[in-house]
Design a protein around this motif. Structure first.
Motif, PDB file in Angstrom:
ATOM      1  N   ALA A 179       1.008  -1.220  -0.014  1.00  0.00           N
ATOM      2  CA  ALA A 179      -0.042   0.175   0.075  1.00  0.00           C
ATOM      3  C   ALA A 179       0.704   1.210   0.018  1.00  0.00           C
ATOM      4  O   ALA A 179       0.627   2.167  -0.784  1.00  0.00           O
ATOM      5  CB  ALA A 179      -0.886  -0.068   1.016  1.00  0.00           C
ATOM      6  N   VAL A 180       1.810   1.387   0.776  1.00  0.00           N
ATOM      7  CA  VAL A 180       3.043   2.478   0.776  1.00  0.00           C
ATOM      8  C   VAL A 180       3.469   2.421  -0.386  1.00  0.00           C
ATOM      9  O   VAL A 180       3.810   3.689  -1.040  1.00  0.00           O
ATOM     10  CB  VAL A 180       3.898   2.350   1.980  1.00  0.00           C
ATOM     11  CG1 VAL A 180       4.844   3.492   1.866  1.00  0.00           C
ATOM     12  CG2 VAL A 180       3.147   2.078   3.122  1.00  0.00           C
ATOM     13  N   ALA A 181       4.040   1.607  -0.965  1.00  0.00           N
ATOM     14  CA  ALA A 181       4.434   1.733  -2.359  1.00  0.00           C
ATOM     15  C   ALA A 181       3.494   2.158  -3.481  1.00  0.00           C
ATOM     16  O   ALA A 181       3.898   2.858  -4.275  1.00  0.00           O
ATOM     17  CB  ALA A 181       5.185   0.365  -2.581  1.00  0.00           C
ATOM     18  N   GLY A 182       2.022   1.624  -3.190  1.00  0.00           N
ATOM     19  CA  GLY A 182       1.251   2.347  -4.216  1.00  0.00           C
ATOM     20  C   GLY A 182       1.201   3.690  -4.198  1.00  0.00           C
ATOM     21  O   GLY A 182       0.975   4.316  -4.921  1.00  0.00           O
ATOM     22  N   ALA A 183       1.167   4.157  -2.768  1.00  0.00           N
ATOM     23  CA  ALA A 183       1.164   5.751  -2.458  1.00  0.00           C
ATOM     24  C   ALA A 183       2.329   6.378  -3.188  1.00  0.00           C
ATOM     25  O   ALA A 183       2.176   7.508  -3.779  1.00  0.00           O
ATOM     26  CB  ALA A 183       1.239   6.087  -1.206  1.00  0.00           C
ATOM     27  N   ALA A 184       3.334   5.847  -3.268  1.00  0.00           N
ATOM     28  CA  ALA A 184       4.660   6.183  -4.006  1.00  0.00           C
ATOM     29  C   ALA A 184       4.332   6.344  -5.162  1.00  0.00           C
ATOM     30  O   ALA A 184       4.822   7.127  -5.856  1.00  0.00           O
ATOM     31  CB  ALA A 184       5.744   5.539  -3.541  1.00  0.00           C
ATOM     32  N   VAL A 185       3.705   5.496  -5.993  1.00  0.00           N
ATOM     33  CA  VAL A 185       3.413   5.225  -7.480  1.00  0.00           C
ATOM     34  C   VAL A 185       2.529   6.580  -7.722  1.00  0.00           C
ATOM     35  O   VAL A 185       2.342   7.172  -8.707  1.00  0.00           O
ATOM     36  CB  VAL A 185       2.663   4.091  -7.830  1.00  0.00           C
ATOM     37  CG1 VAL A 185       2.300   4.086  -9.152  1.00  0.00           C
ATOM     38  CG2 VAL A 185       3.756   2.865  -7.597  1.00  0.00           C
ATOM     39  N   LEU A 186       1.587   6.730  -6.802  1.00  0.00           N
ATOM     40  CA  LEU A 186       0.715   7.859  -6.925  1.00  0.00           C
ATOM     41  C   LEU A 186       1.511   9.270  -7.030  1.00  0.00           C
ATOM     42  O   LEU A 186       0.995  10.164  -7.746  1.00  0.00           O
ATOM     43  CB  LEU A 186      -0.408   8.103  -5.976  1.00  0.00           C
ATOM     44  CG  LEU A 186      -1.179   6.951  -6.121  1.00  0.00           C
ATOM     45  CD1 LEU A 186      -2.446   6.980  -4.608  1.00  0.00           C
ATOM     46  CD2 LEU A 186      -1.947   6.989  -7.170  1.00  0.00           C
ATOM     47  N   GLN A 187       2.629   9.305  -6.451  1.00  0.00           N
ATOM     48  CA  GLN A 187       3.475  10.555  -6.304  1.00  0.00           C
ATOM     49  C   GLN A 187       3.940  10.691  -7.856  1.00  0.00           C
ATOM     50  O   GLN A 187       4.088  11.938  -8.287  1.00  0.00           O
ATOM     51  CB  GLN A 187       4.635  10.384  -5.817  1.00  0.00           C
ATOM     52  CG  GLN A 187       4.287  10.577  -4.114  1.00  0.00           C
ATOM     53  CD  GLN A 187       5.440  10.445  -3.290  1.00  0.00           C
ATOM     54  OE1 GLN A 187       5.964   9.713  -2.928  1.00  0.00           O
ATOM     55  NE2 GLN A 187       5.921  11.809  -2.829  1.00  0.00           N
ATOM     56  N   LEU A 188       4.002   9.695  -8.658  1.00  0.00           N
ATOM     57  CA  LEU A 188       4.446  10.082  -9.990  1.00  0.00           C
ATOM     58  C   LEU A 188       3.560  10.530 -10.914  1.00  0.00           C
ATOM     59  O   LEU A 188       4.123  11.165 -12.031  1.00  0.00           O
ATOM     60  CB  LEU A 188       5.273   8.709 -10.456  1.00  0.00           C
ATOM     61  CG  LEU A 188       6.247   8.004  -9.645  1.00  0.00           C
ATOM     62  CD1 LEU A 188       6.583   6.530 -10.310  1.00  0.00           C
ATOM     63  CD2 LEU A 188       7.443   8.856  -9.975  1.00  0.00           C
TER      64      LEU A 188
END
Length: 505
Positions: A179-188
């Motif tokens: 989930a945290v990695a998914g939030a990092a993807v949203l930053q892109l």
């Protein structure tokens, strides 16, 4: 390009130099005695927390295990049709969604203010600058989530073996990392709603995997998925925009400082998402009417501000669904546990209605400039939170009354409780700041500033007081006339205490 001019190597040299200098700076100004005291205090506090949580979990586990599967709860037995596993999976999914939302607000790929001023302007690769802190966050979140899931697993799956509990906790921790990695993807791609929806949909099967703990493949599957997504983020972390890195760093720093200073209001302010770029016009016609008195203008301003600044009622509806789901679950949970969930939901939802009050509490001197009595100004601030909580409690008690938890008069009791809870929300928004000048009090959880507990309970005490009569009515299943009288007195007390207490800020 020459090897000594490699941008990746240069970026690593800059990071190493900065962190070596920071460690030397901290080492010079720290002593072995201070380090020992900090480690000892934190270890003691952690041990106390673990012992209290373990004793509470064991007591609840024994209580749940001792209950008969046909024993009734708040609602009639015929309404208990929701399998417990479905509810636990739904709660796990909501936890994953909440982690994505909070992690997206905090970053998770960020730089601090000093790092943003020192690193970002340099024409070098940013990945060595942002990856160490991002990896530390991933590891910390995964470990904390796994440990926190153990009590939930022990209470929701009584027939699991110890190894199955460990596997479920590790699977949940892997899902949290995902989930945290998914939030990092949203930053892109910050503006991609389709990507956000895809991540939320992709977390649905992940929420099911912790409950298939008898096999090893759920843990392997989550681990592989988390590794692939983290590898994708690590490769592209340098492409996150500098403004996004600084925004996340500012929010993270604000949240960490709020936790350090034990300021719940500041923590909520730090986690509030930015408003949309468009100007909201909700309540514009009501606000544009020419007022006849100053009090009318203040009330209209507070109503319009509440309609425009209050976030969507998604969280309130989710908590209401959780309360109803806990009542419908089969086998039935203990009544006191169901009432505890309703109490927690009421307190959390009440705190969410204090957005306007928290903003106005930052500069209380502005209220003095209004040509209205301070008592009437506080009444105006309390109006909309009280109406919102009356509607929320009325809807919740109506649903519970339909399910057989009480007579129709339970709705009246809930609406009356909502008015007192709204007053508690405004009271909590004006709780005093921590006074760090007074000597601290030594507790098993470490040193605590004097008056901190009373400050943290300000507002919550009135919310709980307003909910006591309706919780008693749910427990006995009957709304006695004296309960209605007690509810009126409790809500009136909460409102009077709020409007008669001047703000402390």
């Amino acid at each position: 390009m020459a090897p000594d001019r490699d941008p990746v190597r240069l970026a690593r040299d800059v990071v190493i130099f900065t962190r070596r200098s920071a460690r030397q700076y901290n080492r010079v100004r720290s002593s072995a005695r201070d380090l020992f005291v900090d480690v000892y205090s934190n270890a003691l506090a952690g041990a106390c927390v673990v012992m209290m949580v373990a004793s509470l979990v064991v007591a609840l586990r024994n209580e749940i295990a001792a209950r008969s599967i046909h024993e009734t709860s708040l609602v009639a037995m015929r309404w208990q049709v929701l399998p417990a596993g479905i509810l636990w999976m739904a709660l796990t999914y909501l936890a994953f969604v909440g982690i994505v939302v909070v992690a997206r607000r905090l970053g998770p790929v960020t730089v601090g203010q000093a790092e943003g001023a020192w690193w970002l302007p340099l024409p070098i690769d940013r990945r060595p600058m942002v990856l160490p802190s991002f990896l530390r966050r991933l590891g910390a979140v995964g470990v904390v989530a796994s440990v926190s899931y153990v009590p939930f697993s022990l209470l929701t799956a009584l027939d699991r073996s110890p190894s199955a509990h460990v596997g479920a906790a590790a699977t949940f921790g892997g899902g949290t990392v995902l989930a945290v990695a998914g939030a990092a993807v949203l930053q892109l791609a910050p503006a991609s709603r389709a990507l956000r929806a895809s991540i939320f949909v992709g977390l649905v099967p992940v929420a099911v995997l912790p409950f298939v703990a008898a096999a090893i493949w759920p843990l392997v599957l989550v681990g592989v998925a988390a590794t692939m997504l983290v590898a994708y983020v690590l490769h592209r972390a340098g492409a996150v925009r500098g403004s996004e890195l600084q925004r996340g760093g500012a929010v993270s720093g604000h949240a960490v400082a709020s936790i350090f200073f034990i300021d719940v209001n500041e923590l909520r302010r730090s986690l509030v998402a930015e408003r949309a770029s468009g100007v909201s016009r909700r309540g514009s016609r009501y606000y544009a009417r020419p007022p006849r008195r100053a009090l009318t203008a203040v009330v209209r301003a507070d109503v319009a501000a509440f309609l425009r600044l209050q976030p969507p009622p998604t969280a309130a509806l989710v908590w209401q669904g959780i309360c109803v789901g806990v009542a419908l679950v089969t086998p039935a949970l203990p009544v006191f546990l169901q009432l505890t969930v309703i109490l927690i939901a009421g307190c959390v939802t009440t705190a969410g209605t204090g957005t306007v009050a928290r903003r106005t509490a930052v500069i209380p001197e502005l209220d003095v400039l209004l040509p209205v009595s301070p008592v009437l100004v506080r009444c105006s601030r309390t109006l909309m939170p009280a109406l919102a909580m009356a509607a929320w409690m009325g809807a919740l008690t109506a649903a519970l009354a339909v399910l057989g938890a009480g007579p129709p008069s339970l709705v009246l009791l809930g609406a009356l409780a909502g008015f007192g809870m709204g007053a508690g929300a405004v009271r909590a928004a004006t709780r005093p700041a921590t006074d760090w000048t007074t000597p601290p009090v030594e507790t098993p959880f470490g040193s605590v500033p004097r008056g901190q507990l009373s400050s943290l309970l300000r507002g919550t005490d009135m919310t709980v007081l307003a909910m006591v009569p309706v919780l008693l009515a749910l427990y006995v299943g009957v709304v006695h006339p004296w309960l209605i009288l007690a509810q009126i007195i409790a809500s009136a007390t909460a409102i009077i205490v709020q409007v008669s207490t001047p703000p402390s800020r």
